[in-house]
Scaffold this motif. Structure first.
Motif, PDB file in Angstrom:
ATOM      1  N   HIS A   1       0.770  -1.231   0.184  1.00 36.71           N
ATOM      2  CA  HIS A   1       0.119  -0.102   0.190  1.00 36.71           C
ATOM      3  C   HIS A   1       0.954   1.345   0.102  1.00 36.71           C
ATOM      4  O   HIS A   1       0.343   2.311  -0.140  1.00 36.71           O
ATOM      5  N   TYR A   2       2.091   1.093  -0.088  1.00 37.91           N
ATOM      6  CA  TYR A   2       2.963   2.450  -0.150  1.00 37.91           C
ATOM      7  C   TYR A   2       4.479   1.774  -0.884  1.00 37.91           C
ATOM      8  O   TYR A   2       4.916   0.693  -0.549  1.00 37.91           O
ATOM      9  N   THR A   3       4.732   2.372  -2.035  1.00 31.88           N
ATOM     10  CA  THR A   3       5.922   2.145  -2.691  1.00 31.88           C
ATOM     11  C   THR A   3       6.292   3.265  -3.378  1.00 31.88           C
ATOM     12  O   THR A   3       5.492   3.982  -3.913  1.00 31.88           O
ATOM     13  N   ARG A   4       7.493   3.711  -3.236  1.00 31.00           N
ATOM     14  CA  ARG A   4       8.205   4.772  -4.163  1.00 31.00           C
ATOM     15  C   ARG A   4       7.507   6.024  -4.320  1.00 31.00           C
ATOM     16  O   ARG A   4       7.098   6.744  -5.421  1.00 31.00           O
ATOM     17  N   GLY A   5       6.908   6.666  -3.232  1.00 33.78           N
ATOM     18  CA  GLY A   5       6.287   7.914  -3.322  1.00 33.78           C
ATOM     19  C   GLY A   5       4.595   7.758  -3.459  1.00 33.78           C
ATOM     20  O   GLY A   5       3.927   8.903  -3.609  1.00 33.78           O
ATOM     21  N   LEU A   6       4.221   6.324  -3.707  1.00 33.16           N
ATOM     22  CA  LEU A   6       3.114   6.327  -3.941  1.00 33.16           C
ATOM     23  C   LEU A   6       1.954   5.620  -2.882  1.00 33.16           C
ATOM     24  O   LEU A   6       2.351   4.356  -2.484  1.00 33.16           O
ATOM     25  N   LEU A   7       1.067   6.006  -2.353  1.00 31.55           N
ATOM     26  CA  LEU A   7       0.071   5.401  -1.456  1.00 31.55           C
ATOM     27  C   LEU A   7      -1.218   5.008  -2.105  1.00 31.55           C
ATOM     28  O   LEU A   7      -1.559   5.724  -2.806  1.00 31.55           O
ATOM     29  N   LEU A   8      -1.613   3.875  -1.552  1.00 32.31           N
ATOM     30  CA  LEU A   8      -2.952   3.313  -2.244  1.00 32.31           C
ATOM     31  C   LEU A   8      -4.106   3.651  -1.006  1.00 32.31           C
ATOM     32  O   LEU A   8      -3.860   3.251   0.142  1.00 32.31           O
ATOM     33  N   ALA A   9      -5.165   3.918  -1.545  1.00 31.24           N
ATOM     34  CA  ALA A   9      -6.363   4.169  -0.474  1.00 31.24           C
ATOM     35  C   ALA A   9      -7.737   3.657  -1.234  1.00 31.24           C
ATOM     36  O   ALA A   9      -7.452   3.616  -2.351  1.00 31.24           O
ATOM     37  N   GLY A  10      -8.549   2.879  -0.424  1.00 26.08           N
ATOM     38  CA  GLY A  10      -9.885   2.532  -0.892  1.00 26.08           C
ATOM     39  C   GLY A  10      -9.634   1.263  -1.663  1.00 26.08           C
ATOM     40  O   GLY A  10      -8.876   0.538  -1.569  1.00 26.08           O
ATOM     41  N   ASP A  11     -10.498   1.306  -2.745  1.00 21.49           N
ATOM     42  CA  ASP A  11     -10.581   0.113  -3.642  1.00 21.49           C
ATOM     43  C   ASP A  11      -9.340   0.136  -4.608  1.00 21.49           C
ATOM     44  O   ASP A  11      -8.871  -1.037  -4.803  1.00 21.49           O
ATOM     45  N   ALA A  12      -8.579   1.232  -4.623  1.00 22.70           N
ATOM     46  CA  ALA A  12      -7.225   1.063  -5.359  1.00 22.70           C
ATOM     47  C   ALA A  12      -6.286  -0.021  -4.541  1.00 22.70           C
ATOM     48  O   ALA A  12      -5.675  -0.968  -5.437  1.00 22.70           O
ATOM     49  N   GLY A  13      -6.562  -0.072  -3.185  1.00 24.70           N
ATOM     50  CA  GLY A  13      -5.539  -1.076  -2.578  1.00 24.70           C
ATOM     51  C   GLY A  13      -6.426  -2.365  -2.073  1.00 24.70           C
ATOM     52  O   GLY A  13      -6.330  -2.722  -1.125  1.00 24.70           O
ATOM     53  N   GLY A  14      -7.545  -2.401  -2.527  1.00 21.74           N
ATOM     54  CA  GLY A  14      -8.431  -3.707  -2.423  1.00 21.74           C
ATOM     55  C   GLY A  14      -9.099  -3.739  -1.045  1.00 21.74           C
ATOM     56  O   GLY A  14      -8.722  -4.918  -0.180  1.00 21.74           O
ATOM     57  N   MET A  15      -9.618  -2.752  -0.593  1.00 24.38           N
ATOM     58  CA  MET A  15      -9.981  -2.605   0.894  1.00 24.38           C
ATOM     59  C   MET A  15     -11.272  -2.815   1.118  1.00 24.38           C
ATOM     60  O   MET A  15     -11.871  -2.732   2.372  1.00 24.38           O
ATOM     61  N   VAL A  16     -12.082  -3.537   0.237  1.00 21.47           N
ATOM     62  CA  VAL A  16     -13.608  -3.944   0.539  1.00 21.47           C
ATOM     63  C   VAL A  16     -13.594  -5.169   1.618  1.00 21.47           C
ATOM     64  O   VAL A  16     -12.807  -5.943   1.496  1.00 21.47           O
ATOM     65  N   ASN A  17     -14.558  -5.001   2.463  1.00 19.88           N
ATOM     66  CA  ASN A  17     -14.537  -5.955   3.567  1.00 19.88           C
ATOM     67  C   ASN A  17     -15.057  -7.561   2.736  1.00 19.88           C
ATOM     68  O   ASN A  17     -16.097  -7.492   2.441  1.00 19.88           O
ATOM     69  N   PRO A  18     -14.162  -8.627   3.079  1.00 21.51           N
ATOM     70  CA  PRO A  18     -14.839  -9.737   2.492  1.00 21.51           C
ATOM     71  C   PRO A  18     -15.919 -10.324   3.076  1.00 21.51           C
ATOM     72  O   PRO A  18     -16.513 -11.302   2.555  1.00 21.51           O
ATOM     73  N   PHE A  19     -16.278  -9.846   4.316  1.00 25.60           N
ATOM     74  CA  PHE A  19     -17.300 -10.467   4.929  1.00 25.60           C
ATOM     75  C   PHE A  19     -18.712  -9.965   4.380  1.00 25.60           C
ATOM     76  O   PHE A  19     -19.654 -10.752   4.444  1.00 25.60           O
ATOM     77  N   ASN A  20     -18.614  -8.778   3.969  1.00 28.54           N
ATOM     78  CA  ASN A  20     -20.099  -8.134   3.739  1.00 28.54           C
ATOM     79  C   ASN A  20     -20.081  -7.280   2.321  1.00 28.54           C
ATOM     80  O   ASN A  20     -20.987  -6.736   1.988  1.00 28.54           O
ATOM     81  N   GLY A  21     -19.046  -7.056   1.796  1.00 27.10           N
ATOM     82  CA  GLY A  21     -18.861  -6.451   0.215  1.00 27.10           C
ATOM     83  C   GLY A  21     -18.908  -5.036   0.644  1.00 27.10           C
ATOM     84  O   GLY A  21     -19.209  -4.168  -0.435  1.00 27.10           O
ATOM     85  N   GLU A  22     -18.731  -4.427   1.972  1.00 28.10           N
ATOM     86  CA  GLU A  22     -18.882  -2.970   1.959  1.00 28.10           C
ATOM     87  C   GLU A  22     -17.658  -2.434   1.778  1.00 28.10           C
ATOM     88  O   GLU A  22     -16.555  -3.065   2.479  1.00 28.10           O
TER      89      GLU A  22
END
Ligand code: FAD
Length: 485
Positions: free
Chosen positions: A354-375
């Motif tokens: 979620h961080y590399t070489r000056g770039l941070l990932l947030a939200g769906d870009a970092g695949g952060m949807v909850n697998p339990f409920n799709g939220e």
């Protein structure tokens, strides 16, 4: 969930910093982390963006004549993750440029359901969520499955409000983007980011972009010391930085549409654990959320652990499921107000690091949807806040090495917050991918309301972080014991 975070940011009503800070300016009075390199030496343009020029981007609602070639931070994408990141950064006094390819208001395929976790994040961002502001409240989740219909109120907790909300993404995303703007972020709409600008070490020092309205138009470069990819599931920017999706993580696909319906003011979110076409069980899970505006948001989704994933016509599946609904609910073609549209749900950290070489990932870009409920919305908002906290601290470090140390800690904080829980979620998704296991679980848990109340806390990630009920402590212990990955 504990967060490894730097000290808190100023509150929502903190003074708004001046716009268009001079390039290289520090977000605080201390010495600055080295500024973005000057234009002439800035970029090793990737092949696809080699035609970058300095012609102005014609983002029609550019906020100022200086149209911001440089900023402390560039956030790509003004969905929930990007607007939260930009909002918290601006409140911390950071000069932030928020680039969004669409023009608000714009549609986004979603269920439009907000659990108490999302409501808490909105309140933290300073978004007024009163009913007179157009928000429609719900009391809990109604679950239908295994022949049982169960209404479960949201849990009463000190850490989360006891209500959820619905709001169409047409409104919702614009409200968040305007919140970021009001906080001092410079929002450029109608600007499509086309690629990263890299230095000789492969570190991102900016992005190239062009007007969305003119796909063949000239590109221009924007530079910043830190870049955030909040550009959603596809995250072209992450891809261009070599960060592709992990196929060892769950992925969902869901479709939704709207129907005018007397059920539009349902005060429970409704979730269907099994879908039927007459006597035939269909693959997937469904939802019906009353929007309070005369319509219901109706949709269904499927996980990549299901055998049918990718092999079915989701639109046809939706029609077959709805054909079995009571006629008085009105879920028929004549009442459909929008086309049936679908999109992916990237789950359980399906893009890392979620961080590399000056770039941070947030939200769906970092695949952060909850697998339990799709939220995904609360995790987009929370990761945006977290990213902003780390960036604000990094920018105030006097040297590049110190700043890098802070930024490298962002993925660790995400792991500490969600890692164990998402690992549990991955196992859950694997299990329920087997229809027999799912049927067994539905048959044995649905008739037990007390057990379902605990299940709701687990699925919606709604527990007291400290103390709380014994079940909260069990859920925490499980998340902690499960390796974060
Ligand atoms: C059918 C469906 C139903 C869902 N239902 C729910 C629900 O009920 N509740 C819930 O919490 N979650 C739900 N989700 C998940 C939720 O929609 C996402 O998790 C959430 O939108 C993620 O927010 P984000 O800001 O990370 O990404 P996004 O919302 O995708 O925002 C990304 C933004 O980046 C912009 N962008 C993309 N590329 C570029 C570019 N190159 N240049 C500039 N801008 C760019 C896009 O235009 C967009 O505005 C659902 C998802 C689907 C598919």
């Amino acid at each position: 969930m504990t967060h490894e975070v730097p000290p808190s940011l100023p509150p929502a009503d903190a003074a708004v910093p001046p716009r268009g800070r001079a390039p290289g300016g520090s977000p605080d009075a201390g010495p600055a982390y080295p500024a973005a390199p000057p234009a002439a030496s800035a970029s090793t343009e990737p092949a696809s963006t080699a035609s970058a020029s300095t012609a102005p981007a014609s983002g029609p609602s550019s906020t100022g004549p200086a149209a911001a070639e440089e900023a402390d931070v560039i956030v790509v994408g003004a969905g929930p993750a990007g607007s939260a990141t930009a909002s918290y950064l601006a409140r911390a006094g950071v000069d932030v440029l928020l680039l969004e390819k669409a023009q608000f208001p714009r549609e986004k395929v979603c269920g439009d359901g907000l659990t108490p976790r999302a409501v808490k994040a909105l309140i933290g961002m300073g978004v007024p969520v009163r009913e007179q502001d157009g928000w429609v409240r719900n009391k809990g989740l109604r679950i239908i499955g295994g022949g049982v219909r169960l209404e479960l109120p949201w849990p009463e907790l000190s850490s989360y409000p006891g209500y959820g909300l619905v709001r169409t993404r047409l409104d919702f995303d614009e409200i968040l983007a305007r919140t970021a703007q009001k906080a001092g972020a410079r929002l450029l709409e109608g600007v499509t980011v086309t690629g990263p600008v890299l230095d000789d070490d492969g570190r991102i020092t900016g992005v190239t972009a062009r007007s969305t309205a003119d796909a063949r138009g000239p590109e221009r470069s924007y530079r910043a010391r830190v870049i955030v990819a909040a550009d959603g599931n596809s995250s072209r920017l992450s891809l261009a930085m070599g960060l592709s999706k992990r196929d060892d993580r769950p992925m969902g696909v869901a479709v939704r549409t709207y129907y005018t319906s007397p059920r539009h003011n349902d005060d429970y979110l409704e979730s269907w654990l099994d879908l039927w076409d007459g006597p035939r069980q269909l693959p997937g899970y469904g939802w019906i959320f009353g929007m309070g505006d005369g319509t219901s948001n109706v949709g269904l989704g499927m996980l990549n652990t299901s055998e049918s994933f990718g092999n079915v016509d989701y639109r046809d599946l939706l029609r077959r499921w709805l054909a079995g609904m009571p006629a008085e609910w009105g879920y028929i073609e004549e009442n459909r107000t929008l086309p049936i549209r679908g999109a992916a749900l990237p789950m359980g950290f399906n893009r890392t690091p979620h961080y590399t070489r000056g770039l941070l990932l947030a939200g769906d870009a970092g695949g952060m949807v909850n697998p339990f409920n799709g939220e995904g919305i609360p995790y987009a908002l929370e990761s945006g806040e977290l990213a902003a906290q780390f960036i604000a601290q990094a920018l105030a470090r006097p040297d590049a090495a110190g700043a890098e140390r802070v930024l490298m800690a962002y993925p660790r904080a995400l792991k500490a917050a969600y890692g164990g829980y998402y690992t549990l979620g991955r196992r859950f998704v694997q299990m329920i991918g087997n229809p027999k296991v799912m049927q067994f679980a539905t048959r044995h848990t649905m008739p037990r309301p007390a057990l379902m109340r605990i299940t709701l806390k687990l699925l919606a990630n709604l527990t007291e972080p400290r103390g709380g009920h014994a079940t909260d402590r069990v859920i925490h212990a499980l998340s902690k014991m499960t390796p974060a990955a």
